[in-house]
Design a protein around this motif. Structure first.
Motif, PDB file in Angstrom:
ATOM      1  N   HIS A 261       0.836  -1.204   0.000  1.00  0.00           N
ATOM      2  CA  HIS A 261       0.000   0.000   0.000  1.00  0.00           C
ATOM      3  C   HIS A 261       0.875   1.260   0.000  1.00  0.00           C
ATOM      4  O   HIS A 261       0.614   2.204  -0.758  1.00  0.00           O
ATOM      5  CB  HIS A 261      -0.921  -0.005   1.220  1.00  0.00           C
ATOM      6  CG  HIS A 261      -1.769   1.219   1.334  1.00  0.00           C
ATOM      7  ND1 HIS A 261      -2.829   1.469   0.490  1.00  0.00           N
ATOM      8  CD2 HIS A 261      -1.692   2.279   2.179  1.00  0.00           C
ATOM      9  CE1 HIS A 261      -3.381   2.628   0.812  1.00  0.00           C
ATOM     10  NE2 HIS A 261      -2.718   3.140   1.843  1.00  0.00           N
TER      11      HIS A 261
ATOM     12  N   GLN B 278       3.915   1.524  -1.091  1.00  0.00           N
ATOM     13  CA  GLN B 278       4.564   1.597  -2.411  1.00  0.00           C
ATOM     14  C   GLN B 278       3.574   2.122  -3.457  1.00  0.00           C
ATOM     15  O   GLN B 278       3.931   2.946  -4.305  1.00  0.00           O
ATOM     16  CB  GLN B 278       5.081   0.215  -2.802  1.00  0.00           C
ATOM     17  CG  GLN B 278       5.950   0.203  -4.021  1.00  0.00           C
ATOM     18  CD  GLN B 278       6.467  -1.204  -4.314  1.00  0.00           C
ATOM     19  OE1 GLN B 278       5.894  -2.186  -3.857  1.00  0.00           O
ATOM     20  NE2 GLN B 278       7.544  -1.285  -5.075  1.00  0.00           N
ATOM     21  N   THR B 279       2.342   1.681  -3.392  1.00  0.00           N
ATOM     22  CA  THR B 279       1.318   2.135  -4.335  1.00  0.00           C
ATOM     23  C   THR B 279       1.031   3.622  -4.156  1.00  0.00           C
ATOM     24  O   THR B 279       0.895   4.365  -5.141  1.00  0.00           O
ATOM     25  CB  THR B 279       0.026   1.325  -4.129  1.00  0.00           C
ATOM     26  OG1 THR B 279       0.318  -0.049  -4.261  1.00  0.00           O
ATOM     27  CG2 THR B 279      -1.024   1.712  -5.140  1.00  0.00           C
ATOM     28  N   VAL B 280       0.971   4.082  -2.925  1.00  0.00           N
ATOM     29  CA  VAL B 280       0.735   5.499  -2.654  1.00  0.00           C
ATOM     30  C   VAL B 280       1.901   6.332  -3.191  1.00  0.00           C
ATOM     31  O   VAL B 280       1.695   7.381  -3.825  1.00  0.00           O
ATOM     32  CB  VAL B 280       0.509   5.739  -1.140  1.00  0.00           C
ATOM     33  CG1 VAL B 280       0.542   7.211  -0.798  1.00  0.00           C
ATOM     34  CG2 VAL B 280      -0.811   5.127  -0.704  1.00  0.00           C
TER      35      VAL B 280
ATOM     36  N   LEU C 271       3.928   5.534  -5.625  1.00  0.00           N
ATOM     37  CA  LEU C 271       3.855   5.472  -7.086  1.00  0.00           C
ATOM     38  C   LEU C 271       2.785   6.420  -7.615  1.00  0.00           C
ATOM     39  O   LEU C 271       2.990   7.110  -8.626  1.00  0.00           O
ATOM     40  CB  LEU C 271       3.561   4.038  -7.538  1.00  0.00           C
ATOM     41  CG  LEU C 271       3.518   3.781  -9.039  1.00  0.00           C
ATOM     42  CD1 LEU C 271       4.875   4.058  -9.654  1.00  0.00           C
ATOM     43  CD2 LEU C 271       3.088   2.370  -9.321  1.00  0.00           C
ATOM     44  N   THR C 272       1.654   6.503  -6.927  1.00  0.00           N
ATOM     45  CA  THR C 272       0.581   7.412  -7.333  1.00  0.00           C
ATOM     46  C   THR C 272       1.045   8.865  -7.237  1.00  0.00           C
ATOM     47  O   THR C 272       0.788   9.668  -8.145  1.00  0.00           O
ATOM     48  CB  THR C 272      -0.654   7.178  -6.444  1.00  0.00           C
ATOM     49  OG1 THR C 272      -1.050   5.826  -6.543  1.00  0.00           O
ATOM     50  CG2 THR C 272      -1.807   8.088  -6.851  1.00  0.00           C
ATOM     51  N   ARG C 273       1.737   9.217  -6.145  1.00  0.00           N
ATOM     52  CA  ARG C 273       2.272  10.580  -6.014  1.00  0.00           C
ATOM     53  C   ARG C 273       3.250  10.893  -7.134  1.00  0.00           C
ATOM     54  O   ARG C 273       3.226  11.984  -7.711  1.00  0.00           O
ATOM     55  CB  ARG C 273       2.960  10.738  -4.661  1.00  0.00           C
ATOM     56  CG  ARG C 273       2.014  10.850  -3.511  1.00  0.00           C
ATOM     57  CD  ARG C 273       2.757  11.222  -2.239  1.00  0.00           C
ATOM     58  NE  ARG C 273       1.910  10.916  -1.099  1.00  0.00           N
ATOM     59  CZ  ARG C 273       2.295  10.287  -0.009  1.00  0.00           C
ATOM     60  NH1 ARG C 273       3.527   9.869   0.103  1.00  0.00           N
ATOM     61  NH2 ARG C 273       1.444  10.065   0.965  1.00  0.00           N
ATOM     62  N   SER C 274       4.122   9.906  -7.422  1.00  0.00           N
ATOM     63  CA  SER C 274       5.090  10.119  -8.499  1.00  0.00           C
ATOM     64  C   SER C 274       4.392  10.277  -9.835  1.00  0.00           C
ATOM     65  O   SER C 274       4.779  11.124 -10.658  1.00  0.00           O
ATOM     66  CB  SER C 274       6.075   8.948  -8.572  1.00  0.00           C
ATOM     67  OG  SER C 274       6.816   8.862  -7.398  1.00  0.00           O
ATOM     68  N   SER C 275       3.396   9.487 -10.092  1.00  0.00           N
ATOM     69  CA  SER C 275       2.711   9.551 -11.384  1.00  0.00           C
ATOM     70  C   SER C 275       1.921  10.845 -11.541  1.00  0.00           C
ATOM     71  O   SER C 275       1.643  11.276 -12.650  1.00  0.00           O
ATOM     72  CB  SER C 275       1.796   8.344 -11.574  1.00  0.00           C
ATOM     73  OG  SER C 275       0.736   8.388 -10.644  1.00  0.00           O
ATOM     74  N   ILE C 276       1.571  11.505 -10.449  1.00  0.00           N
ATOM     75  CA  ILE C 276       0.872  12.789 -10.529  1.00  0.00           C
ATOM     76  C   ILE C 276       1.870  13.910 -10.872  1.00  0.00           C
ATOM     77  O   ILE C 276       1.611  14.741 -11.749  1.00  0.00           O
ATOM     78  CB  ILE C 276       0.144  13.109  -9.204  1.00  0.00           C
ATOM     79  CG1 ILE C 276      -1.064  12.179  -9.048  1.00  0.00           C
ATOM     80  CG2 ILE C 276      -0.296  14.561  -9.152  1.00  0.00           C
ATOM     81  CD1 ILE C 276      -1.744  12.287  -7.701  1.00  0.00           C
ATOM     82  N   TRP C 277       3.018  13.933 -10.236  1.00  0.00           N
ATOM     83  CA  TRP C 277       3.966  15.037 -10.418  1.00  0.00           C
ATOM     84  C   TRP C 277       4.867  14.861 -11.634  1.00  0.00           C
ATOM     85  O   TRP C 277       5.329  15.856 -12.204  1.00  0.00           O
ATOM     86  CB  TRP C 277       4.812  15.219  -9.156  1.00  0.00           C
ATOM     87  CG  TRP C 277       3.979  15.758  -8.031  1.00  0.00           C
ATOM     88  CD1 TRP C 277       3.539  15.095  -6.947  1.00  0.00           C
ATOM     89  CD2 TRP C 277       3.465  17.080  -7.938  1.00  0.00           C
ATOM     90  NE1 TRP C 277       2.779  15.896  -6.176  1.00  0.00           N
ATOM     91  CE2 TRP C 277       2.712  17.150  -6.753  1.00  0.00           C
ATOM     92  CE3 TRP C 277       3.538  18.229  -8.735  1.00  0.00           C
ATOM     93  CZ2 TRP C 277       2.071  18.292  -6.333  1.00  0.00           C
ATOM     94  CZ3 TRP C 277       2.906  19.371  -8.315  1.00  0.00           C
ATOM     95  CH2 TRP C 277       2.169  19.402  -7.138  1.00  0.00           C
TER      96      TRP C 277
END
Length: 143
Positions: free
Chosen positions: A102, A104-106, A108-114
């Motif tokens: 979880h 790691q997924t969070v 990754l989501t932050r990275s994919s937004i910025w």
């Protein structure tokens, strides 16, 4: 009711008075006299001892059978407890893995937004810089 027990076969005088009795309201009294015969009493005691010994033997046999069953049940209980402990440890490990996944997924989501925002800014800066260079080139060469 009164009870009198004696070992001697003899004449006995008993004096009894009912406190609540009166000449107008007499009360009935009962008297029980027990004569103890020593031989019969010894025989009864021996029979009681024998019966109690038989009962003790019977109880010991029942206790040994119960103990065997308890040993079996106790072994099964230990096995169940070990399995339950194993299941709990596995569940705890799975929970820890889920928490790590979880996190790691969070991330990754932050990275994919910025990341796309950063790429867009870089592209705009590069496009602006190239456009300025091309304009300067054309002005310098009078094209």
């Amino acid at each position: 009711a009164m009870r009198y027990t004696t070992r001697d076969d003899c004449r006995v005088r008993i004096c009894a008075r009912a406190v609540t009795a009166s000449p107008r309201a007499p009360k009935r009294m009962y008297l029980y006299v027990d004569l103890i015969d020593d031989e019969k009493e010894a025989q009864k005691e021996a029979e009681k001892k024998r019966a109690s010994q038989d009962e003790i033997t019977k109880q010991k046999k029942e206790n040994s059978a119960i103990q065997r069953n308890l040993n079996s049940v106790e072994g099964q209980m230990r096995s169940m407890i070990q399995k339950a402990d194993s299941i709990l440890k596995t569940a705890d490990y799975a929970k820890e893995q889920e928490m790590a996944f979880h996190d790691q997924t969070v991330a990754l989501t932050r990275s994919s937004i910025w990341w796309p925002v950063v790429q867009l800014i870089v592209l705009l800066v590069m496009g602006f810089t190239q456009a300025n260079h091309i304009v300067k080139f054309f002005k310098r060469h009078h094209i």
